[in-house]
Design an enzyme around this catalytic site. Sequence first.
Site, PDB file in Angstrom:
ATOM      1  NE  ARG A  44      -5.642   0.080  13.184  1.00  0.00           N
ATOM      2  CZ  ARG A  44      -4.984   0.264  11.956  1.00  0.00           C
ATOM      3  NH1 ARG A  44      -3.587   0.311  12.017  1.00  0.00           N
ATOM      4  NH2 ARG A  44      -5.409   0.356  10.824  1.00  0.00           N
ATOM      5  CG  ASP A  78       0.144   0.025   9.531  1.00  0.00           C
ATOM      6  OD1 ASP A  78      -0.285   0.846  10.295  1.00  0.00           O
ATOM      7  OD2 ASP A  78       0.644   0.197   8.250  1.00  0.00           O
ATOM      8  CE  LYS A  81      -3.009   0.959   3.449  1.00  0.00           C
ATOM      9  NZ  LYS A  81      -2.786   2.361   4.009  1.00  0.00           N
ATOM     10  CB  SER A  82       3.706   2.109   2.085  1.00  0.00           C
ATOM     11  OG  SER A  82       2.948   2.212   3.335  1.00  0.00           O
ATOM     12  NE  ARG A 133      -2.753  -1.806   7.917  1.00  0.00           N
ATOM     13  CZ  ARG A 133      -2.601  -2.441   6.830  1.00  0.00           C
ATOM     14  NH1 ARG A 133      -2.847  -3.651   6.551  1.00  0.00           N
ATOM     15  NH2 ARG A 133      -2.161  -1.330   5.943  1.00  0.00           N
ATOM     16  CE  LYS A 175      -0.574   4.144  12.768  1.00  0.00           C
ATOM     17  NZ  LYS A 175       0.059   4.963  11.584  1.00  0.00           N
ATOM     18  CB  SER A 188       4.957   9.552  11.567  1.00  0.00           C
ATOM     19  OG  SER A 188       3.908   9.887  10.536  1.00  0.00           O
ATOM     20  NE  ARG A 197      -5.725   8.444  11.066  1.00  0.00           N
ATOM     21  CZ  ARG A 197      -5.026   7.597  10.144  1.00  0.00           C
ATOM     22  NH1 ARG A 197      -5.678   7.135   9.194  1.00  0.00           N
ATOM     23  NH2 ARG A 197      -3.831   7.402  10.394  1.00  0.00           N
ATOM     24  N   GLY A 245      -5.071   8.354   5.180  1.00  0.00           N
ATOM     25  CA  GLY A 245      -4.104   9.017   5.771  1.00  0.00           C
ATOM     26  C   GLY A 245      -2.964   9.434   4.983  1.00  0.00           C
TER      27      GLY A 245
HETATM   28  C1  S3P Z   1       2.393   4.844   6.087  1.00  0.00           C
HETATM   29  C2  S3P Z   1       2.763   5.272   7.402  1.00  0.00           C
HETATM   30  C3  S3P Z   1       2.519   4.764   8.525  1.00  0.00           C
HETATM   31  C4  S3P Z   1       1.553   3.499   8.591  1.00  0.00           C
HETATM   32  C5  S3P Z   1       0.632   3.623   7.493  1.00  0.00           C
HETATM   33  C6  S3P Z   1       1.197   3.982   6.136  1.00  0.00           C
HETATM   34  C7  S3P Z   1       3.050   5.263   4.963  1.00  0.00           C
HETATM   35  O1  S3P Z   1       1.661   5.830   9.242  1.00  0.00           O
HETATM   36  O2  S3P Z   1       0.635   3.360   9.756  1.00  0.00           O
HETATM   37  O3  S3P Z   1      -0.451   2.580   7.197  1.00  0.00           O
HETATM   38  O4  S3P Z   1       2.732   4.696   3.868  1.00  0.00           O
HETATM   39  O5  S3P Z   1       3.626   6.181   5.082  1.00  0.00           O
HETATM   40  P1  S3P Z   1       2.478   6.836  10.086  1.00  0.00           P
HETATM   41  O6  S3P Z   1       3.548   7.452   9.128  1.00  0.00           O
HETATM   42  O7  S3P Z   1       1.448   8.108  10.783  1.00  0.00           O
HETATM   43  O8  S3P Z   1       3.057   6.041  11.255  1.00  0.00           O
END
Ligand code: S3P
Length: 434
Positions: free
Chosen positions: A352, A321, A24-25, A395, A348, A172, A125, A97
């Site tokens: 959670r 996650d 996903k990222s 999740r 999140k 983060s 958020r 997010g």
């Molecule tokens: C992500 C970073 C994480 C993760 C999110 C995806 C990203 O969040 O929890 O699912 O793609 O950069 P945080 O950066 O808020 O920890």
Amino acid sequence: MEQTKTIAQAARGLHGTVAIPGDKSISHRSVMFSALGSTPVHITNFLHAQDCLSTAACMQALGAAVTFESDTELTVCGHGLHGLQEPSSIIDAGNSGTTLRLMMGILAPQPFLTTFTGDASLHKRPMGRVIKPLTQMGAKIYGRVQNTKLPITVVPAGRRLSGMVYESPVASAQVKSAILLAGMYADAPTTVVEPFTSRDHTERMLEAFGVYTEKEGTAVTIRPVGSFTAPEAIEVPGDISSAAYWLVAGAIVPGSSLLLKNVGVNPTRTGILDVLRAMGAHIALQNERVSGGEAAADIRVEASVLHGTSFGAEIMPRLIDEIPVIAVAALFAEGDTVITGAGELRVKETDRLQAIADEFNKLAPGSVEAGADSLVIHGGTKVQHASCFSYDDHRMAMSLAILGTAGAGVALERPECVNISYPAFYRTLQDLQQ
Ligand code: S3P
């Protein structure tokens, strides 16, 4: 999809091979960065799920050409680093997010106005963590509740952003990435210092576009970018956060043996492998390789007896996650598991820590205690059948489904949120039980 999904206890263990869907990222970043290039990028194994489709729609609204050749294959072409166009309407980041926070970094230096909205969860958020540092660089970003919440409008800064050194209070990748992306357009180098290193997919993928960051300890520096050259292709590895459900299911459902194909094993993401191994899981990496700057492997997991463990803030960014599903593993382990430094879980897609405590205690009364930033899970607590709520959090839904599979079944209310990151989840769960 139905409002309640009935998940049965697995009678004979889980068996088979799972092709893990795209990360996903990395999928988000592949479309965002390609849209800042000026030549077509062919993206394969893209995660065809709601969150990443929100990003694709966002980049299209900003003028990039986004053409899907199949669900998981697309070509993206932009008009260069300064070629984004003013969107004609409000952009909807949905539940994502990552879309919203990274896009604020990309849009802060642009000479036009963009307004974002999102779903009910995203409205709750915290966005101040990105708006505050970008504002320090000179950006003009306005949101509800003193510039911390959606809806959010990014207006032209009226001048070039200033490079800066930012000490982030949170580890983060979304905060780090937003600042680094804005830093590409700044007048001087920009450095982000984190308490612990978060996932580094932004830094790695920028290299494919000819942009090199410098790393020193937990600090990352980007310099103002002159040229931005898109690669011809990006292959997205499978998502270890999606593989996590099968890693845990394979480890705790007696008699299981699973082969997970093409899992991204970037070291900033593999905390779950370390924790499950420390608990006694039988996990073996095979066919290890590097593709597009990211490590990937196939992973074999076999059922074994697990025991409780303890871990805290230091490893948290590497498994943030995966906490809900690691909590499932802990419930089926011998002895207690103590998780500390997990306060980020409260902000999140849902809170959670509270959701894990409330839902696990329905399925295994007395099994979980949640503190302000901690969880204690009493392994071996008797598990029963119950109705549980997903909180519309993908999740939580998948973790509760694995808990039910390993335990006594579960009636899962509002199960459809798995479409955020893993649309094939329930089908795969069923296939592995044949
Ligand atoms: C992500 C970073 C994480 C993760 C999110 C995806 C990203 O969040 O929890 O699912 O793609 O950069 P945080 O950066 O808020 O920890």
